[in-house]
Design a protein around this motif. Structure first.
Motif, PDB file in Angstrom:
ATOM      1  N   ASP A 263      17.951 -33.081 -64.400  1.00  6.63           N
ATOM      2  CA  ASP A 263      18.338 -31.727 -64.012  1.00  6.63           C
ATOM      3  C   ASP A 263      19.751 -31.467 -64.521  1.00  6.63           C
ATOM      4  OD1 ASP A 263      18.801 -29.288 -62.917  1.00  6.63           O
ATOM      5  OD2 ASP A 263      18.409 -29.871 -60.841  1.00  6.63           O
ATOM      6  N   SER A 265      21.379 -28.799 -64.702  1.00  4.83           N
ATOM      7  CA  SER A 265      22.130 -27.763 -63.990  1.00  4.83           C
ATOM      8  C   SER A 265      22.867 -28.320 -62.784  1.00  4.83           C
ATOM      9  CB  SER A 265      21.190 -26.646 -63.530  1.00  4.83           C
ATOM     10  OG  SER A 265      20.269 -27.137 -62.563  1.00  4.83           O
ATOM     11  N   GLN A 266      22.614 -29.595 -62.452  1.00  2.00           N
ATOM     12  CA  GLN A 266      23.208 -30.186 -61.245  1.00  2.00           C
ATOM     13  C   GLN A 266      23.840 -31.545 -61.539  1.00  2.00           C
ATOM     14  OE1 GLN A 266      23.426 -28.819 -58.121  1.00  2.00           O
ATOM     15  NE2 GLN A 266      22.615 -26.929 -59.009  1.00  2.00           N
ATOM     16  N   LYS A 268      26.416 -34.317 -61.509  1.00  3.01           N
ATOM     17  CA  LYS A 268      27.502 -34.621 -60.582  1.00  3.01           C
ATOM     18  C   LYS A 268      28.543 -35.506 -61.265  1.00  3.01           C
ATOM     19  CE  LYS A 268      25.155 -32.573 -57.317  1.00  3.01           C
ATOM     20  NZ  LYS A 268      25.550 -31.239 -56.828  1.00  3.01           N
ATOM     21  N   THR A 282      30.228 -30.477 -59.417  1.00  2.00           N
ATOM     22  CA  THR A 282      28.934 -30.191 -60.035  1.00  2.00           C
ATOM     23  C   THR A 282      29.149 -29.406 -61.322  1.00  2.00           C
ATOM     24  OG1 THR A 282      27.839 -30.149 -57.876  1.00  2.00           O
ATOM     25  CG2 THR A 282      26.675 -29.127 -59.712  1.00  2.00           C
ATOM     26  N   ASN A 284      27.266 -27.534 -64.586  1.00  2.00           N
ATOM     27  CA  ASN A 284      26.025 -26.988 -65.121  1.00  2.00           C
ATOM     28  C   ASN A 284      26.010 -27.198 -66.634  1.00  2.00           C
ATOM     29  OD1 ASN A 284      23.778 -25.473 -65.897  1.00  2.00           O
ATOM     30  ND2 ASN A 284      24.118 -23.962 -64.275  1.00  2.00           N
ATOM     31  N   THR A 311      14.923 -33.629 -61.842  1.00  2.00           N
ATOM     32  CA  THR A 311      14.487 -32.268 -61.546  1.00  2.00           C
ATOM     33  C   THR A 311      13.584 -32.273 -60.333  1.00  2.00           C
ATOM     34  OG1 THR A 311      12.570 -32.471 -62.993  1.00  2.00           O
ATOM     35  CG2 THR A 311      14.615 -31.633 -63.987  1.00  2.00           C
TER      36      THR A 311
END
Length: 346
Positions: A263, A265-266, A268, A282, A284, A311
């Motif tokens: 994922d 978009s997330q 860390k 976070t 993106n 995801t």
């Protein structure tokens, strides 16, 4: 970078405050101002990546090469006698008392009729006055002269030590766990958190206080104190040593890129601020790579941890697989199977 982020926050907060208070600023002007701030962030990231090693701050474990340069300038401090110095002691009108002495390892010399006297740490003039006092009960107002025939100043000793090494007038040194480098005659100099250029200035300032004839050049030989850890849904998770500033996107490419189950978009990022407090941010990456929103990118601090989560679809797929496997295994049945997670209600 902190002031740039702060600038963006002020810009965003100012716009939101104006709308909240019922003001009607010109939308085009606000967007233009916000875009200018984003361009500043982009250029700052590009500058840090471009300058690379010039902005790198040292950390424990980094290996440096210190190159010494000796000039013809005099030493700052008056010369003080050292072990193995060869000195000549003369007493005027009493040539039979004149002697050439080599300062012993215990720092003393032996005078005729009087025995031992400490020489190390004294200037030739100080030693001459002390010898005159010692002989004042033998000679009337003795005039004593001390001359150094052969001496090894601290500069000469440093040259000799360096010439016996494989690297000649250079010395390899490692930034210690306490963040200091330890050098001849100046002791510890704080290195961690400084650029190579700043450390060079500090070392030269330290030597300037001791000598007027020693300067150094500092080179970064090996980078071992800056690492980044990447794990999660990437093709090659692990630890990566860094010799220059890198961004989140760059370090993901170093790890072989994300997997299809990652994922983006997330993503860390865990790091520690100047007060050693942990911070989780976070990022993106999808917007950065797909839409070119570089304002969401940033330079990774030292020893950061980057984690790419799965995801939602991948998590559901794993749950379904584990759930079905457990059902069949509970009933004593075991066989291979495949599945497909589809959208649109299928």
């Amino acid at each position: 970078m902190k002031w740039l982020v702060f600038l963006l926050m002020i810009s965003i907060t100012g716009c939101a405050g104006a709308i909240h208070n019922g003001e009607s600023p010109k939308t085009a002007a606000i967007q233009e101002n916000f875009q200018e701030n984003i361009e500043i962030v982009k250029s700052e990231i590009a500058r840090e990546v471009r300058e690379g090693i010039n902005l790198y701050t040292l950390a424990p474990g980094d290996v440096l090469e210190i190159i010494y340069h000796a000039t013809a300038e005099r030493e700052v401090e008056d010369y003080r006698l050292r072990v193995d110095d060869k000195i000549e002691v003369e007493i005027a009108f009493h040539p039979d008392m004149n002697r050439v002495h080599v300062v012993r390892p215990d720092g003393r010399i032996t005078l005729p009729l009087k025995g031992e006297i400490m020489a190390v740490g004294k200037t030739p003039d100080e030693l001459a006055k002390e010898i005159a006092t010692v002989y004042s009960d033998v000679f009337k107002k003795p005039a004593v002269t001390v001359r150094v025939q052969e001496y090894a100043s601290k500069v000469w000793e440093l040259r000799t030590a360096l010439q016996t090494t494989e690297r000649g007038q250079a010395k390899k040194i490692i930034v210690a766990p306490d963040g200091y480098v330890y050098l001849p005659y100046v002791g510890g100099v704080k290195a961690a958190g400084k650029t190579v250029r700043d450390l060079q200035e500090d070392i030269n300032e330290s030597y300037k206080k001791k000598f007027g004839s020693i300067t150094v050049s500092v080179l970064l030989d090996e980078v071992k104190g800056n690492k980044v850890f990447v794990f999660g849904e990437v093709n090659r998770p692990g630890m990566f040593p860094l010799g220059y500033p890198v961004t989140v996107v760059q370090v993901l490419s170093m790890a072989g890129g994300p997997r299809r189950t990652g994922d983006l978009s997330q993503v860390k990022v865990l790091f520690w601020d100047d007060n050693l407090k942990s911070v989780v941010r976070t990022v993106n990456v999808k917007q950065i790579s797909d839409k070119g929103k570089l304002e969401k990118e940033f330079i990774l601090p030292k020893n950061s941890v980057v984690y790419v989560p799965k995801t939602t679809a991948a998590k559901i797929g794993e749950f379904v697989e584990d759930y079905i496997k457990n059902i069949f295994m509970f009933n004593g049945v075991s066989f291979g199977f495949s599945y497909e997670v589809k959208g649109s209600g299928n």
